[in-house]
Design an enzyme around this catalytic site. Structure first.
Site, PDB file in Angstrom:
ATOM      1  CB  SER A 214       7.547 -69.231  46.056  1.00  0.00           C
ATOM      2  OG  SER A 214       7.964 -70.039  47.072  1.00  0.00           O
TER       3      SER A 214
ATOM      4  CE1 TYR B 251       7.817 -74.181  43.909  1.00  0.00           C
ATOM      5  CE2 TYR B 251       9.492 -73.436  45.633  1.00  0.00           C
ATOM      6  CZ  TYR B 251       8.017 -73.531  44.947  1.00  0.00           C
ATOM      7  OH  TYR B 251       6.843 -72.609  45.146  1.00  0.00           O
TER       8      TYR B 251
END
Length: 252
Positions: A140, A153
């Site tokens: 990501s 995250y």
């Protein structure tokens, strides 16, 4: 003989789009996901649309024993895995560090980090034996920079970035490619999961700009997998045109 691609998290989002893209290009597929009924539906669809074969492995990548038991029991004809796409992952919550849930943290680490490690470790003996293979880790843009309320995250995706670099070094001697793909904002079930089913809140994330689609990312993943054997894209960050990084958007 058709090539084999193994996709984790194949029941939605990038994983499901990858299943269609690789099937359309003549691959047989090993499909993993927690939702077995969705896997069965996907299997039937791929067979009908592309006349391709698929083998289902309905396990949770968080569960170490399930990962190794399932992969070690693959029939011989399904062990010649050419490509592994470590796609399974999730974000949970969007809270300040001091307010965040420990359960959310644990699930993100167990899925995004340990899941990549477990599946890769289980599949690698097949690739090493064949002296070839390609591991594609879906990271990501959050693995490149940290943003407010992203804390664990972001940390988990930074770990995917580091794991990919380490794999690339250690597996060099075996001729195994390692690619890390780092998407920016993409409209899938991702935000619905992150906001725990609150679809109204999830929709606001994508207002004012056109995000990436799951198919956009699947097409890029397929491109990296279709290059000549001597060519490897090591690391790729991809965003929509209206996104510069994790926190700069041109919303209209």
């Amino acid at each position: 003989m058709k090539k084999i691609v193994f996709i984790t998290g194949a029941t939605s989002g990038f994983g499901e789009a990858c299943a269609h893209t690789f099937a359309a290009n003549g691959y047989n597929l090993i499909l993993n996901g927690r939702r077995e009924e969705r896997l069965k539906t996907l299997q039937q669809t791929l067979q009908q649309q592309y006349n391709t074969q698929s083998y289902l492995l309905p396990f949770d990548v968080q569960q170490q024993s399930s990962v190794f038991e399932s992969i070690n029991q693959l029939p011989d004809e399904w062990r010649a895995i050419d490509i592994l796409i470590n796609n399974a992952g999730l974000a949970l919550g969007r809270d300040l560090f001091q307010d965040a849930s420990l359960d959310d943290w644990n699930q993100m680490i167990d899925t995004n980090v340990k899941g990549v490690l477990y599946v890769s470790k289980a599949v690698l003996p097949f690739m090493i034996n064949n002296k070839k293979g390609h591991i594609i880790n879906v990271g990501s843009i959050a693995g490149k920079e940290v943003y407010e309320r992203g804390n664990v995250y972001c940390a988990s995706k930074h770990a995917v970035d580091a794991i990919s670099k380490a794999m690339r070094i250690d597996l060099l001697q075996h001729g195994i490619k390692v690619t890390a793909i780092h998407p920016g904002a993409a409209e899938t079930e991702f935000s619905i999961v992150r906001f725990k089913g609150n679809e109204d809140t999830a929709k606001t994330v994508y207002q004012g700009y056109q995000p990436l689609s799951a198919q956009d990312v699947a097409d890029i993943i397929y491109y990296t997998a279709s290059l000549p054997p001597h060519v490897c894209i090591n690391d790729l960050v991809v965003t929509c045109t209206q996104q510069a990084n994790s926190y700069h958007f041109n919303k209209k």
